[in-house]
Design an enzyme around this catalytic site. Structure first.
Site, PDB file in Angstrom:
ATOM      1  CG  ASN A  34      -0.120  -0.163   2.502  1.00 13.37           C
ATOM      2  OD1 ASN A  34       0.640   0.732   2.854  1.00 13.37           O
ATOM      3  ND2 ASN A  34      -0.244  -1.296   3.192  1.00 13.37           N
ATOM      4  NE  ARG A  35      -1.846   5.550  -3.719  1.00 13.70           N
ATOM      5  CZ  ARG A  35      -1.224   5.674  -4.891  1.00 13.70           C
ATOM      6  NH1 ARG A  35       0.048   6.013  -4.932  1.00 13.70           N
ATOM      7  NH2 ARG A  35      -1.880   5.460  -6.005  1.00 13.70           N
TER       8      ARG A  35
END
Ligand code: CTP
Ligand code: CA
Length: 224
Positions: A34-35
């Site tokens: 994810n980010r």
């Protein structure tokens, strides 16, 4: 003066912090993630040391250097993070779960590189264990702090998470607002206490957000 009075605010406290985004293996050359940049969790670790705490940082991969005077433990997947956290849970005063844990992982980890073949490829995912919820269920007298990144209905989801995960504090942010959330050096957060009461903070650096969270934790520790 302020620095003097705060410098040992967390002396003698053992704090466990998780950071970064977990990586869920697909095959030997690929993973799901994810980010998360890890910046918020690393800022918390640095500030906790500055306030005199003894800090263990359980980190999923990030591009950041290990903060000084922190016991850094590196993990990749949610399952590895879970074991590293549970192993230490009963020895600490505070757990801050800033990590972005992948909600799902590939059902199967291929031991050979997946070769391209068909035009469509379906990857089946299974739910990961919710580490924070498990900590909430097994809580003794630790202070348990969660994070939540939302894109809508922040207050509703935050209050649900405080309740369902048995948290003492939840730090929530709306990642759609510029200056909040992933990969930037500032954040705009709202703190929710265990009764779901909201305290919105102004935009500030992640370092300042970290300090505000830690001073709140100090308050909670002294109320115990
Ligand atoms: N968390 C965790 N283990 C998971 C998922 C989340 O420990 N498998 C923790 C995160 O570290 C964070 C908190 O739970 O402190 C909230 O994460 P978030 O993704 O906002 O909530 P979820 O419960 O996963 O719900 P959803 O993603 O559906 O909003
Ligand atoms: Ca999630």
């Amino acid at each position: 003066m302020e620095i003097m009075s705060h410098s040992q605010a967390l002396a003698g406290k053992e704090i466990l912090i998780t950071a970064g985004g977990t990586r869920e293996p697909i095959d030997p050359v690929r993973y799901l993630t994810n980010r998360s940049s890890g910046k918020m969790g690393y800022a918390l670790a640095e500030e906790a040391v500055a306030l005199g705490a003894s800090v263990t940082l359980i980190s999923a991969p990030t591009a950041l250097p290990a903060p000084r005077q922190v016991n850094a433990i590196y993990v990749e997947s949610a399952k590895e993070m879970r074991s590293a956290v549970l192993e230490r849970y009963n020895k600490v005063d505070v757990v801050i779960k800033a990590a972005a844990v992948a909600d799902y992982r590939p059902l199967k980890e291929y031991d050979r590189k997946i070769k391209k073949k068909d035009d469509r490829f379906i990857l089946e995912l299974v739910k990961n264990p919710d580490i924070l919820a498990e900590l909430g269920q097994n809580k003794k007298d630790q202070i348990l702090v969660g994070f939540a990144a939302e894109t809508d209905e922040l207050e509703k989801y935050a209050q649900e998470k405080v309740r369902s995960k048995n948290l003492d504090l939840l730090v929530a942010n709306d990642v759609t607002i510029p200056g909040a959330g992933f990969a930037v050096d500032t954040n705009i957060v709202t703190l929710f206490d265990k009764d779901g009461q909201a305290e919105p903070l102004a935009i500030m650096s992640k370092k300042e957000v970290a300090r505000r969270i830690l001073l709140k934790i100090k308050e909670l520790l002294s109320q115990r």
